[in-house]
Scaffold this motif. Structure first.
Motif, PDB file in Angstrom:
ATOM      1  N   ASP A  78       0.804  -1.214   0.000  1.00 55.51           N
ATOM      2  CA  ASP A  78       0.000   0.000   0.000  1.00 55.51           C
ATOM      3  C   ASP A  78       0.844   1.274   0.000  1.00 55.51           C
ATOM      4  N   SER A  79       2.157   1.130   0.178  1.00 56.95           N
ATOM      5  CA  SER A  79       3.026   2.304   0.242  1.00 56.95           C
ATOM      6  C   SER A  79       4.375   1.975  -0.379  1.00 56.95           C
ATOM      7  N   GLU A  80       5.201   2.996  -0.578  1.00 59.74           N
ATOM      8  CA  GLU A  80       6.535   2.785  -1.130  1.00 59.74           C
ATOM      9  C   GLU A  80       7.386   1.926  -0.191  1.00 59.74           C
ATOM     10  N   THR A  81       7.200   2.100   1.106  1.00 62.05           N
ATOM     11  CA  THR A  81       7.938   1.282   2.073  1.00 62.05           C
ATOM     12  C   THR A  81       7.552  -0.185   1.940  1.00 62.05           C
ATOM     13  N   ASP A  82       6.249  -0.452   1.802  1.00 66.73           N
ATOM     14  CA  ASP A  82       5.785  -1.830   1.596  1.00 66.73           C
ATOM     15  C   ASP A  82       6.434  -2.428   0.354  1.00 66.73           C
ATOM     16  N   TRP A  83       6.508  -1.618  -0.705  1.00 63.71           N
ATOM     17  CA  TRP A  83       7.073  -2.099  -1.970  1.00 63.71           C
ATOM     18  C   TRP A  83       8.513  -2.569  -1.772  1.00 63.71           C
ATOM     19  N   VAL A  84       9.319  -1.783  -1.103  1.00 65.39           N
ATOM     20  CA  VAL A  84      10.725  -2.127  -0.875  1.00 65.39           C
ATOM     21  C   VAL A  84      10.841  -3.413  -0.054  1.00 65.39           C
ATOM     22  N   VAL A  85      10.036  -3.510   1.002  1.00 64.03           N
ATOM     23  CA  VAL A  85      10.079  -4.696   1.867  1.00 64.03           C
ATOM     24  C   VAL A  85       9.716  -5.950   1.080  1.00 64.03           C
ATOM     25  N   VAL A  86       8.619  -5.901   0.347  1.00 65.15           N
ATOM     26  CA  VAL A  86       8.158  -7.068  -0.406  1.00 65.15           C
ATOM     27  C   VAL A  86       9.159  -7.453  -1.488  1.00 65.15           C
ATOM     28  N   GLU A  87       9.709  -6.459  -2.184  1.00 67.60           N
ATOM     29  CA  GLU A  87      10.676  -6.750  -3.247  1.00 67.60           C
ATOM     30  C   GLU A  87      11.899  -7.475  -2.686  1.00 67.60           C
ATOM     31  N   ASN A  88      12.411  -7.010  -1.567  1.00 67.37           N
ATOM     32  CA  ASN A  88      13.578  -7.657  -0.970  1.00 67.37           C
ATOM     33  C   ASN A  88      13.259  -9.060  -0.473  1.00 67.37           C
TER      34      ASN A  88
END
Length: 384
Positions: A205-215
């Protein structure tokens, strides 16, 4: 029994603009679940969207399978206020409920694997009319008034003694046609649960979520690697065979520069029973001519979802991905770089690929990088 998958996609996204098409580990986000659906036991997979560019992408990208079917949804079912159920029912009417089992798959759940889909499908063979995926968590929950809901703070249990909770992760929902018609809901009256890893609980739902999920996805792909003899080498072209530069004239692409030593390295590698294939996002006549000169039989041009095509080829040829080596240089190679048995990247590749490749070669692209990788593979295979 006809089993269909259903992936609803909207153009609009408030939290992350263009989320469904944005590249997650080098692939459009929605292709993570779409790829797994293709390789699952589902018979057909419908992508229901109001985005014409996604329809065009699917029609061009997945010609190697007849399972994927894009379908345009109405503007009314794609608004911010429209429920997923409204899109489901609209879709079912469009296809006249031509299925026995309906599987809702969420594009924002990239951790979904074909095994999760199949496990939910298997649940419908018994007493259940529907199934969903959940995560087992050991979190303590409270209500707004400060009241604990699932434990006694005066007798706080140890993690190993605490039964925990099962929480929906929003990834997979499966139901029968009869139940869907009756309840107008993704779930029926007799619901089975299938557990997925705790990491799949993350929402994007956020840019922070995106980074976490991608890693987390990158690390998941890497964890599945094993040491096996390399039988196949896949290569990107621009930035691997070439230095990444192209000369254009007013009539279009004019020249690319290739290193002759790379060609000899590939010839020697083939003599050591390693099959060579090329996979590139470019659709270039110059590339086709060069690969014909190098006698590389399997050349795949214009590929955007490289990981799904790689898995398709591996399945058809009965290849374990741990028997595959891959050379790439840019973000669209990243999932393959993280997933194959051995991955290589030229010394002048992008930083993100150099960060995750197994081997960063000492040579630059178009200047002996492929030859160096070929020699590595030949030496590595000696142990087998």
């Amino acid at each position: 029994m006809k089993k269909i998958g259903f992936i609803p996609l909207r153009k609009g996204s408030k939290g992350i603009v263009g989320k469904n098409k944005r590249k997650m580990v080098g692939r459009p986000l929605f292709t993570w679940v779409l790829g797994e659906a293709i390789f699952s036991d589902l018979d057909d997979v419908y992508v229901y969207t109001d985005d014409e560019t996604i329809v065009d992408f699917i029609n061009k990208e997945y010609q190697w399978t007849n399972k994927v079917k894009p379908l345009i949804r109405s503007a009314e079912s794609a608004t911010d206020t429209a429920s997923t159920e409204s899109a489901i029912l609209e879709f079912c009417e469009k296809i006249n409920y031509n299925f026995d089992v309906f599987c809702l798959l969420q594009a924002t759940s990239p951790f979904t694997k074909k095994e999760d889909i199949n496990a939910c499908l298997d649940k419908l063979s018994g007493e259940f009319d529907s199934a969903l995926t959940v995560v087992h968590t050991h979190r303590f929950t409270w209500d707004q008034s400060g009241k604990p809901l699932n434990y006694n703070p005066q007798n706080r249990p140890r993690r190993q003694d605490f039964e925990g909770l099962l929480i929906e992760n929003g990834a997979v929902y499966i139901t029968t046609k009869e139940s869907l018609k009756s309840t107008k809901c993704r779930l029926g009256d007799k619901v089975a649960v299938v557990q997925m890893p705790e990491e799949s609980l993350y929402e994007i739902d956020s840019e922070t979520d995106w980074v976490v999920v991608e890693n987390l996805l990158i690390e998941r792909q890497k964890r599945e690697k094993e040491s096996k003899k390399i039988t196949h080498l896949f290569l990107d072209v621009d930035g691997v065979f070439t230095d990444g530069t192209i000369t254009y004239s007013k009539d279009g692409e004019l020249t690319k520069n290739f290193d002759m030593r790379d060609g000899m390295g590939l010839e020697i590698l083939r003599q050591h029973q390693v099959e060579v294939m090329v996979m590139t996002s470019e659709n270039s006549e110059l590339v086709a001519k060069r690969m014909e000169k190098l006698k590389i039989e399997h050349v795949f041009l214009g590929v955007k979802d490289k990981y799904s095509l790689l898995k398709h080829i591996a399945q058809n040829k009965h290849i374990d991905l741990n028997q595959v080596a891959y050379i790439g240089d840019d973000v669209n190679d990243l999932t393959n770089i993280c997933s194959v048995g051995w991955s290589f990247t030229p010394n002048n590749a992008t930083d993100i690929v150099k960060q995750h490749a197994d081997v960063v070669l000492s040579k630059n692209s178009g200047a002996g990088a492929i030859r160096e990788a070929c020699e590595f593979i030949m030496n590595y295979n000696k142990r087998f």
